[in-house]
Design a protein around this motif. Sequence first.
Motif, PDB file in Angstrom:
ATOM      1  N   ARG A  21       0.821  -1.201   0.000  1.00 58.44           N
ATOM      2  CA  ARG A  21       0.000   0.000   0.000  1.00 58.44           C
ATOM      3  C   ARG A  21       0.852   1.247   0.000  1.00 58.44           C
ATOM      4  N   PHE A 194       1.076   5.059   7.252  1.00 61.77           N
ATOM      5  CA  PHE A 194      -0.207   5.324   6.593  1.00 61.77           C
ATOM      6  C   PHE A 194      -0.663   6.769   6.802  1.00 61.77           C
ATOM      7  N   SER A 214      -0.994  -4.535   2.489  1.00 67.71           N
ATOM      8  CA  SER A 214      -2.437  -4.542   2.360  1.00 67.71           C
ATOM      9  C   SER A 214      -2.899  -5.976   2.153  1.00 67.71           C
ATOM     10  N   SER A 270      -1.178  -3.880   8.443  1.00 64.50           N
ATOM     11  CA  SER A 270      -2.569  -3.447   8.444  1.00 64.50           C
ATOM     12  C   SER A 270      -3.291  -3.965   7.215  1.00 64.50           C
ATOM     13  N   ALA A 272      -5.602  -2.848   4.799  1.00 67.91           N
ATOM     14  CA  ALA A 272      -6.167  -1.558   4.393  1.00 67.91           C
ATOM     15  C   ALA A 272      -7.049  -1.760   3.170  1.00 67.91           C
ATOM     16  N   THR A 274      -9.689  -0.747  -0.011  1.00 65.50           N
ATOM     17  CA  THR A 274      -9.903   0.335  -0.977  1.00 65.50           C
ATOM     18  C   THR A 274     -11.331   0.186  -1.485  1.00 65.50           C
ATOM     19  N   PHE A 327      -7.962  -1.856   9.190  1.00 72.77           N
ATOM     20  CA  PHE A 327      -8.568  -0.517   9.099  1.00 72.77           C
ATOM     21  C   PHE A 327     -10.040  -0.653   8.741  1.00 72.77           C
ATOM     22  N   GLU A 332     -13.802   4.092   2.261  1.00 75.93           N
ATOM     23  CA  GLU A 332     -12.780   3.425   1.445  1.00 75.93           C
ATOM     24  C   GLU A 332     -13.035   1.924   1.360  1.00 75.93           C
ATOM     25  N   ASP A 333     -14.212   1.488   1.740  1.00 72.16           N
ATOM     26  CA  ASP A 333     -14.502   0.055   1.771  1.00 72.16           C
ATOM     27  C   ASP A 333     -15.884  -0.148   1.145  1.00 72.16           C
TER      28      ASP A 333
END
Lengths: 447, 89
Positions: A21, A194, A214, A270, A272, A274, A327, A332-333
């Motif tokens: 990431r 991050f 990620s 993490s 993370a 997207t 996260f 962002e998800d």
Amino acid sequence: METRQIQETIQMISEERLDIRTITMGISLFDCIDSDGAKARQKIYDKLTTSAKDLVKVANQIQSEYGIPIINKRISVTPISMIAAASDDSDYVAYAQTMEKAAEELGVDLIGGFTALVQKGYQSGDRKLIASIPEALDVTSRVCSSVNVGSTRSGINMDAVAQMGRVVKDIAAIDPVNCMSLVVFANAVEDNPFMAGAFHGVGEADRVINVGISGPGVVKRALEKVKGQPIDTVSETIKKTAFKVTRMGQLVGNVAAQRLNVPFGIVDLSLAPTPNEGDSVAEILEEIGLESVGAPGTTAALALLNDAVKKGGVMACEHVGGLSGAFIPVSEDAEMIRAVSAGRLNIEKLEAMTAVCSVGLDMIAIPGDTPAETISGMIADEAAIGVINNKTTAVRVIPAVGQKVGESIDFGGLFGTAPIMPVNTNSPKKFVDRGGRIPSPIHSFKN
Amino acid sequence: MKAIITVVGQDQVGIVAAVSKTLSDLKINITDISQTLMHGSFTMMLMGEWDEKNTAFAAAQDALNDLGEHLHLDIRIQRQELFDAIQKL
């Protein structure tokens, strides 16, 4: 090596969106301090553009040679409130502009460290920096800001909590989208790669390379193969997957550090997400067995996921650091966005989830008429979860000016949209207006 | 330098020959090779080893990219350390 292993590795990257990431170079600015602000900024610009001149080039080389996408190239610097404090400047917007100019010159995506650490009190530089945040975020596009308002050792600075509620409103009044670039922390870490919360801590080396990995898609795909099996198997599967993902982060970090001749710091373990399909933490929780993220059981499933990722990752690399956890940034998800839009997930459940994962109420759009003291109340609640539980927590909320629950705010481009979530309308004003400091907690009699 | 080269795409006459020829021209020695048809799709994996003094990684990548475009195949070349890191303890 077996053909199957080669295929699996390629599939992780090409189909399951495994990527690095971020590669973040931390750079100390202590040797740039000057009583003349203009001179200090020139030194900052010079140090950044020489220290990180090869960062993007090396990251692109690694991406090409190893076939791993490296999504972001970033820089974190010493909190500007400390660097600028010796200068005669009355506001620090010009420092943010210097950071922006250097980042643009270097071609890095974001630069973090427009930061103040006020968990116990303000020094003069902190006051000026915090007052400069709304304008600094408006005149720059790559600069990220963070303010630490509490820690387990020192308690919670409620004056800062009250002020940050107002600052978030001031930023939103100019442009709500700018709120994406500010994180209000408790127990902020010094080696986080991050954004928007990265800064280069005072205990760090002059320069350091940190890597953020990620891979929610890879974890979900692995779990699809163990449907209906006991939860122990779920945990083991996540651990094994996290191990592989982290090994890649360790390799990339080592190679980058070697080629840039900079010490390698840490890998941040993490997950993370997207907004891309198949890159969602919420979908992992649903794969574990929840009808929707937000259902009873969500906190337990997330706790299991977070812990298993750490257990798998810790053995895979030399040094773990940063935030290291799953996260849950709503906007962002993709699945979180759907769950919020359909009323399956609310802020109260998200708050409970932050008690067992990193990092906090993240990328949440709230009604534009939410009062500053209500935002301060949300910050205080998150800080309390972090301070009492000895973990990092944060708030990154976006008051969508002129918009109400049921509408969505558009962040433009790749950042997608966020549904505006309802916030409890009972006021914490008298609590927030008291000011002062919540004492640091006792760490015995744990209950 | 050790790298893993994967070739995936529609089966056709001469893929192995063309890829081997390109690698040979680049002075890349093939140390392992496996090839199969999966659901009608041609899949080949090769391990290549060479001296970076003779051929830069980027040059090998460019040559294989050109070949892939010419034959309508997906050809990847990746340093072997990646696979070792992920798959070996």
